[in-house]
Design a protein around this motif. Structure first.
Motif, mmCIF file in Angstrom:
data_model
loop_
_atom_site.group_PDB
_atom_site.id
_atom_site.type_symbol
_atom_site.label_atom_id
_atom_site.label_comp_id
_atom_site.label_asym_id
_atom_site.label_seq_id
_atom_site.Cartn_x
_atom_site.Cartn_y
_atom_site.Cartn_z
ATOM 1 N N ASP A 51 1.762 -0.484 14.944
ATOM 2 C CA ASP A 51 0.998 -1.246 13.962
ATOM 3 C C ASP A 51 -0.490 -0.949 14.124
ATOM 4 O OD1 ASP A 51 3.333 -2.357 13.070
ATOM 5 O OD2 ASP A 51 3.169 -4.141 14.321
ATOM 6 N N GLU A 52 -1.189 -0.766 13.000
ATOM 7 C CA GLU A 52 -2.623 -0.489 13.019
ATOM 8 C C GLU A 52 -3.349 -1.622 12.311
ATOM 9 O OE1 GLU A 52 -5.737 3.172 12.128
ATOM 10 O OE2 GLU A 52 -3.607 3.367 11.664
ATOM 11 N N TYR A 53 -4.388 -2.136 12.957
ATOM 12 C CA TYR A 53 -5.122 -3.274 12.419
ATOM 13 C C TYR A 53 -6.608 -2.940 12.316
ATOM 14 C CZ TYR A 53 -0.985 -6.177 13.210
ATOM 15 O OH TYR A 53 0.277 -6.708 13.173
ATOM 16 N N ILE A 54 -7.251 -3.525 11.315
ATOM 17 C CA ILE A 54 -8.700 -3.459 11.187
ATOM 18 C C ILE A 54 -9.228 -4.884 11.021
ATOM 19 C CG2 ILE A 54 -8.693 -1.166 10.136
ATOM 20 C CD1 ILE A 54 -9.265 -2.597 7.444
ATOM 21 N N ILE A 115 -14.435 -15.463 5.208
ATOM 22 C CA ILE A 115 -13.519 -15.473 6.340
ATOM 23 C C ILE A 115 -13.594 -14.126 7.059
ATOM 24 C CG2 ILE A 115 -11.958 -17.066 5.155
ATOM 25 C CD1 ILE A 115 -9.979 -14.748 4.856
ATOM 26 N N ASP A 116 -13.397 -14.165 8.362
ATOM 27 C CA ASP A 116 -13.164 -12.960 9.148
ATOM 28 C C ASP A 116 -11.662 -12.869 9.375
ATOM 29 O OD1 ASP A 116 -15.860 -12.676 9.201
ATOM 30 O OD2 ASP A 116 -16.095 -12.884 11.371
ATOM 31 N N ALA A 117 -11.096 -11.700 9.121
ATOM 32 C CA ALA A 117 -9.645 -11.556 9.206
ATOM 33 C C ALA A 117 -9.264 -10.264 9.914
ATOM 34 C CB ALA A 117 -9.017 -11.587 7.813
ATOM 35 N N LYS A 118 -8.110 -10.316 10.551
ATOM 36 C CA LYS A 118 -7.490 -9.133 11.154
ATOM 37 C C LYS A 118 -6.350 -8.713 10.238
ATOM 38 C CE LYS A 118 -5.381 -7.614 15.518
ATOM 39 N NZ LYS A 118 -4.909 -8.078 16.853
ATOM 40 N N ILE A 119 -6.398 -7.465 9.736
ATOM 41 C CA ILE A 119 -5.489 -7.029 8.676
ATOM 42 C C ILE A 119 -4.653 -5.843 9.147
ATOM 43 C CG2 ILE A 119 -5.336 -6.232 6.295
ATOM 44 C CD1 ILE A 119 -8.046 -7.426 5.778
ATOM 45 N N LYS A 120 -3.356 -5.909 8.900
ATOM 46 C CA LYS A 120 -2.454 -4.794 9.194
ATOM 47 C C LYS A 120 -2.553 -3.775 8.059
ATOM 48 C CE LYS A 120 2.378 -3.721 10.282
ATOM 49 N NZ LYS A 120 2.517 -2.653 9.281
ATOM 50 N N VAL A 121 -2.872 -2.537 8.400
ATOM 51 C CA VAL A 121 -3.111 -1.511 7.391
ATOM 52 C C VAL A 121 -2.370 -0.229 7.738
ATOM 53 C CG1 VAL A 121 -5.389 -2.419 6.790
ATOM 54 C CG2 VAL A 121 -5.181 -0.701 8.602
ATOM 55 N N SER A 122 -2.353 0.663 6.766
ATOM 56 C CA SER A 122 -1.906 2.040 6.972
ATOM 57 C C SER A 122 -3.105 2.942 6.721
ATOM 58 C CB SER A 122 -0.769 2.397 6.010
ATOM 59 O OG SER A 122 0.345 1.547 6.211
ATOM 60 N N SER A 131 -4.913 1.421 3.565
ATOM 61 C CA SER A 131 -4.102 0.778 2.538
ATOM 62 C C SER A 131 -3.538 -0.524 3.087
ATOM 63 C CB SER A 131 -2.953 1.686 2.090
ATOM 64 O OG SER A 131 -3.446 2.859 1.484
ATOM 65 N N PHE A 132 -3.545 -1.541 2.235
ATOM 66 C CA PHE A 132 -2.956 -2.832 2.568
ATOM 67 C C PHE A 132 -1.968 -3.186 1.465
ATOM 68 C CE2 PHE A 132 -3.173 -7.524 2.023
ATOM 69 C CZ PHE A 132 -2.547 -7.881 3.208
ATOM 70 N N LYS A 133 -0.721 -3.385 1.846
ATOM 71 C CA LYS A 133 0.354 -3.628 0.879
ATOM 72 C C LYS A 133 0.415 -2.491 -0.137
ATOM 73 C CE LYS A 133 0.114 -8.690 1.231
ATOM 74 N NZ LYS A 133 -0.136 -9.964 0.500
ATOM 75 N N ARG A 134 0.262 -1.268 0.365
ATOM 76 C CA ARG A 134 0.349 -0.033 -0.419
ATOM 77 C C ARG A 134 -0.765 0.096 -1.457
ATOM 78 N NH1 ARG A 134 5.408 -1.851 0.348
ATOM 79 N NH2 ARG A 134 5.456 -2.924 -1.644
ATOM 80 N N VAL A 135 -1.867 -0.639 -1.272
ATOM 81 C CA VAL A 135 -3.032 -0.539 -2.155
ATOM 82 C C VAL A 135 -4.243 -0.161 -1.308
ATOM 83 C CG1 VAL A 135 -4.559 -1.762 -3.744
ATOM 84 C CG2 VAL A 135 -2.100 -2.241 -3.760
ATOM 85 N N THR A 136 -4.988 0.857 -1.745
ATOM 86 C CA THR A 136 -6.169 1.291 -1.007
ATOM 87 C C THR A 136 -7.235 0.207 -1.029
ATOM 88 O OG1 THR A 136 -5.724 3.597 -1.587
ATOM 89 C CG2 THR A 136 -7.938 3.070 -0.821
ATOM 90 N N ILE A 137 -7.814 -0.069 0.135
ATOM 91 C CA ILE A 137 -8.846 -1.098 0.236
ATOM 92 C C ILE A 137 -10.109 -0.500 0.843
ATOM 93 C CG2 ILE A 137 -7.231 -3.019 0.428
ATOM 94 C CD1 ILE A 137 -7.717 -2.981 3.457
#
Length: 281
Positions: A51-54, A115-122, A131-137
């Motif tokens: 898992d990769e997080y930002i 908010i500050d958040a930790k997000i699981k990405v690809s 990408s988050f939920k298959r959408v580029t962010i």
């Protein structure tokens, strides 16, 4: 007995039946093999990949950042909780809320919420994008949050592969209001503070008052008398938690403070309306 023996002799084994089906339906068989092969590869990547997080700063809003939409009300502020986690169907954390900060919006009942958040990405290593939920962010892109207690959206204003550093400092800000009502001075309390949900970011240190006089003429003309109304000039000094970035002093994530500029500040007891910055130390 002889009939039973002949039945089992004529009956073919399972591998023989499969082979017969493949020979008779080779096109369907090829498609099935391809689907099975792709499924096995996808399952292997899913189970073996790490898992990769930002980390991201998100401004709660409706849709794109440039759209002029309503700000969150107090019920939305109360609904977003520090520690909330959005999970995937497999139970893995997708978004974890690390901090929630809010600031009143110009003497209204609305708030600016971050908010500050930790997000699981690809990560796409070729384009160096996430990408988050298959959408580029990226910075400026919208993001949907489906937290246990609330569903909302926001705009990403900053991203980092490491936790954000708290490079903040305290400035003494002096701001004034001309031609104020006398009751406004009485309403300001030295020692009054504002907490953004994480820490105290504003504290009143001192206040001063000077008498002023405003004269009015009810109608234009030479024979009408004027009347006066009691007014005051108010000067307030406060301790404000800010950060310095690119030679700018920033309060509340994106409010730049500079001399002569209006100030969007409030405490739990008083909203500073029509005040202007006169000194920054």
């Amino acid at each position: 007995m002889e009939k039973v023996f002949m039945f089992f002799k004529k009956k073919k084994s399972l591998p023989q039946l499969v082979w017969k089906f493949v020979r008779a339906n080779y096109f369907i068989s090829i498609i099935a093999v391809i689907i099975l092969f792709v499924g096995l590869i996808a399952a292997y990547k899913l189970l073996s990949s790490e898992d990769e997080y930002i980390y991201a700063k998100i401004k709660i809003s409706q849709g794109l950042w440039w759209a002029n939409t309503a700000k969150p009300a107090v019920w939305m502020v109360d609904a977003i909780k520090k520690g909330d986690v959005e999970v995937s169907l497999s139970g893995k954390p997708m978004i974890e809320v690390l901090e929630v900060r809010n600031y009143p919006w110009w003497s209204s009942d609305e708030y600016v919420v971050y908010i500050d958040a930790k997000i699981k990405v690809s990560k796409n290593k070729k384009t160096d994008t996430y990408s988050f939920k298959r959408v580029t962010i990226g910075v400026g892109s919208p993001i949907d949050l489906e937290l246990p207690s609330v569903q909302t959206s926001g705009t990403i204003i900053e991203m980092s592969e490491k936790p954000f550093l708290k490079n903040k400092l305290i400035k003494n800000i002096t701001f004034v209001k001309k031609w104020a009502e006398p009751w406004e001075f009485d309403a300001i309390q030295v020692g009054d503070t504002y907490n953004n949900g994480e820490e105290d970011v504003f504290e009143i240190l001192d206040k001063k008052i000077a008498n002023a006089q405003a004269e009015y003429m009810p109608k234009l003309g030479y024979n009408y008398p004027t009347y006066s109304e009691s007014k005051v000039h108010i000067t307030v000094t406060a301790k404000v938690l800010v950060r310095e970035e690119n030679n700018n002093i920033i309060f509340g994530e994106d409010q730049i403070l500079r001399l002569g500029k209006g100030l969007n500040l409030a405490t739990n007891k008083y909203a500073f309306t029509d005040y202007f910055i006169s000194d920054i130390q």
